[in-house]
Write an enzyme that holds these catalytic residues in place. Sequence first.
Site, short mmCIF file in Angstrom:
data_model
loop_
_atom_site.label_atom_id
_atom_site.label_comp_id
_atom_site.label_asym_id
_atom_site.label_seq_id
_atom_site.Cartn_x
_atom_site.Cartn_y
_atom_site.Cartn_z
N TYR A 39 83.75 38.89 -20.53
CA TYR A 39 84.39 38.48 -19.46
C TYR A 39 85.75 38.54 -19.81
O TYR A 39 86.57 37.33 -19.41
CB TYR A 39 83.30 36.98 -19.24
CG TYR A 39 82.35 36.60 -18.45
CD1 TYR A 39 82.01 38.00 -16.94
CD2 TYR A 39 81.18 36.28 -19.13
CE1 TYR A 39 81.00 38.03 -16.54
CE2 TYR A 39 80.14 36.59 -18.65
CZ TYR A 39 79.68 37.62 -17.50
OH TYR A 39 78.82 37.70 -17.27
N ARG A 78 71.91 36.34 -11.03
CA ARG A 78 73.24 37.08 -11.85
C ARG A 78 72.70 35.86 -13.33
O ARG A 78 73.37 34.72 -13.86
CB ARG A 78 74.48 36.95 -12.09
CG ARG A 78 75.16 38.12 -13.45
CD ARG A 78 74.70 37.99 -14.68
NE ARG A 78 75.71 38.11 -15.83
CZ ARG A 78 74.76 39.32 -16.83
NH1 ARG A 78 73.56 38.48 -16.93
NH2 ARG A 78 75.63 39.95 -17.19
N HIS A 105 77.64 41.80 -29.58
CA HIS A 105 76.56 42.05 -28.64
C HIS A 105 76.70 41.10 -27.17
O HIS A 105 76.82 40.24 -27.43
CB HIS A 105 75.32 41.46 -29.65
CG HIS A 105 74.17 41.12 -28.70
ND1 HIS A 105 73.11 40.31 -28.76
CD2 HIS A 105 73.60 42.48 -27.59
CE1 HIS A 105 71.84 41.17 -27.57
NE2 HIS A 105 71.96 41.77 -27.85
N HIS A 161 67.96 45.98 -21.92
CA HIS A 161 67.77 46.86 -22.90
C HIS A 161 67.09 48.07 -22.71
O HIS A 161 67.53 49.43 -22.76
CB HIS A 161 67.49 45.99 -24.36
CG HIS A 161 68.01 45.25 -25.04
ND1 HIS A 161 67.43 43.51 -24.76
CD2 HIS A 161 69.54 44.76 -25.41
CE1 HIS A 161 67.90 43.10 -24.63
NE2 HIS A 161 69.19 43.37 -25.49
N CYS A 215 80.86 37.85 -9.38
CA CYS A 215 80.55 37.86 -10.58
C CYS A 215 81.79 38.69 -10.79
O CYS A 215 82.22 39.71 -10.16
CB CYS A 215 79.72 38.77 -11.00
SG CYS A 215 78.88 39.15 -12.79
#
Lengths: 480, 480
Positions: B311, B131, B27, B51, B177
């Site tokens: 990541y 972010r 998730h 979502h 990012c």
Amino acid sequence: MQRFHSLGYWLAYKDGVYDVSSFVENHPGGKQILKTAGKALESCWKIFTIHQIDHVYETLEQYRIGNLPKGEREANEKHQETVLDLFQYDPERVNANETFFIRSQRPFNAETKPNLLVSSFLTSVENFYVRNHMHVPVVNINEFKLEIRNEKSSRSLSYDDLVDKYKSHTITSAVQCAGNRRAAMNNEHQGAALGTQWYVGAIGNARWTGVKLRDLLESFGLDKEGKHVQFWGLDCDTSQRCYGASIPMEKALSEDVLLAYEMNGELLSSDHGYPLRVIVPGTIGARSVKWVNRIIVSDKEADSHWQMSDYKILPPSIKEPQQADFDRVPALQESNVQSAICSPSSDEDGNKIKVLSVKPNDKDKRLTVKGYALGGGGRAIQNVQISLDHGKTWFQAELEQLAQPHMRAWSWTLWTYHINASDIPSKPFDIVCRAMDTHGNTQPDTPLGIWNVRGVMNNAWHKITLQIDDSFLKKAKELK
Amino acid sequence: MQRFHSLGYWLAYKDGVYDVSSFVENHPGGKQILKTAGKALESCWKIFTIHQIDHVYETLEQYRIGNLPKGEREANEKHQETVLDLFQYDPERVNANETFFIRSQRPFNAETKPNLLVSSFLTSVENFYVRNHMHVPVVNINEFKLEIRNEKSSRSLSYDDLVDKYKSHTITSAVQCAGNRRAAMNNEHQGAALGTQWYVGAIGNARWTGVKLRDLLESFGLDKEGKHVQFWGLDCDTSQRCYGASIPMEKALSEDVLLAYEMNGELLSSDHGYPLRVIVPGTIGARSVKWVNRIIVSDKEADSHWQMSDYKILPPSIKEPQQADFDRVPALQESNVQSAICSPSSDEDGNKIKVLSVKPNDKDKRLTVKGYALGGGGRAIQNVQISLDHGKTWFQAELEQLAQPHMRAWSWTLWTYHINASDIPSKPFDIVCRAMDTHGNTQPDTPLGIWNVRGVMNNAWHKITLQIDDSFLKKAKELK
């Protein structure tokens, strides 16, 4: 002939007279060219055979200002016989042609044949590529002194002092010439990439044992000041201009920079820097100075030709090094991410092979492809991918690599990929490889965007063209 | 509904019942999903609006195991009204739509519009991309404590202690990012790159002032042991699972890693980590933890979802994160070399623009192209090139950059290139840009070879398609 200083540097070759004043700063061999001022080139080029290629003759011809008076040519030719041969102490290189593609004899520049490169994870001393900038110096180990200094003070160490008094440290590290894969940079649109025309073999991977440069600098209190650490070798011309290079102090003080005296557990060979060489892992080979006998801590980079006016990525608009403003371009240090296909290959010079005939294994009917990959600056290789359709789809190769600490992945990675014979077309087809490091750095598809006149840092996808061997195809047909 | 632990994690959404046991580890929001076990998703998704995109619904549908009994759906809907809103303290973001393309409101994820990005060398606080991984925490500065510990001991500092007792240090550094330019990774052959669909604006460049992490670690004697330094933020879910990440000790002890309390000379804003955030220059933004209040020196990386299971560059064969063996892939640290075209652009979402209409300057009849470039890991940008023929020929852009020490080039480079209007075709045409760092690292031509399902580290050439504005063409025609 005379040297007309105010007019510039003149020299003679065969019947011609040339004014090379504007070329002096850009001579790939540095200021050695000044020794020929007012003289005939033949004697020099007889020794430095690296000049005997078309491009050099063409470059020279641009500087012709006239012809020699009658009779002078004959006099010059007679003079050649009495010239001192700097290269007389170069080691005998037995069967070098079997191991290497020899790019020049003087200085000796030779790259490992691709099949040999991937035949073992560590490259043996005998198989390790040789990139000399001058002759190989003769060293009497009992007289050898390593000088270490900054502007204020100077000390020196004997070879025994160095080996006995400092802790030894061993690393596995690849060394790669910044010009590796230069030949593939030449193209019609952008022009020639000048320098030794390496294929993929100006690289090797070995275990190096020596003293940490950091320990040495700290023991002399030389680690606190100075922005650069310069290394100078014993390979000097007759005017005592020596090969030299430097690295930033921060790198010099990092974990794994070595003054190495052993390669793969043996004393260094003379071609690899006996008795002492620098190993700067993760950095272009030019900074790993061989035959080092002087270390200078300074606020300035080494002022050698090879630090200042070579081993730099010139802008693509520069088509002749003579046009370059080298001061505006930084000296190369860290390498970039690289990979190449080494097997299948042939004993013929890779630069000259257009299509390579291959035969899948008889046993498992697969064609095995092998190569190396290397991240720059200690970055590990995360994956190597193979494409048979020019980059539309990619397959993962199997990797053979060492467990290495974060950002200290100095060793190369070897990789293998198997293609089922049934997936190989009967017509010639291309295989390309590309690697990615653990930070997402990868290789560009072609050298077009990275072309530079000195042809350094070519890390474009490596491509070879293969054709299935006729006998295999015939046999496969018969079996059907 | 009930949670059947031995059977796994079940949850409800609208009429459906889903067993998401095999999805838990993957998730993207980490273990927060466990809080919904045995419950209806509606209440959670009302808060975490991230979502509400097609892919999430499609993923969920794969796990449906049945339907809710009659009446339960109505009960669930009633329950929603009583749920605590974690995001109630998020700052008011006035006119955010003018500055940003907002990718999600909860958590707030917004990227700077391209024109604004290149309007100044330093990105203002108001224009800096946001972010967030969870809600914005509320901090009472008088009660704020920074905890610093290893396994043996723990200390803490007040905000005033930190600011008053340690020397301040300022750097100019970009923060980017790892998912910047993710949207351009989606393609038909390889599939979707999952995550926030950033265009080119998940990057900014600011001056950061704070305390060197090295000074802090040294003052507590925590610099000698431990392989990693973990940072944990105050943005925690109701089970006290907080955002966390870590960096290797070697990086933590390097010159410029900061615990920053100022951005462009002002106290941090709440969206950018007030009162304290980490700045790890040269490294993906995810390691520059905001609202940091715990620093842990450990032999292990942070065990957060974002360090362990996000990541990371998954192999291209992995098409769903659920299939991945995350332990085999290293956590991203250093960035790779990057560049993008930011002007011309439009206020419309860059991901959606197929062809952009442009008008050359009235004055000099040139079309000015601008963008940014950034080297990874402190490597400086050597050049930025522009091609109008898909990479066959390249032109050099002018660079605007800071003088920065070797390997500490944390700031971005801005670049400009002018195209004469007469060289612009009247039909739509492509402009691509690519950057090279001073070590010869460059960008790949397409994302095909670097595609990964999480869509991180996309640094392929950036391309935009332009069409000369009709009014200009008409005028040019009239003048002829």
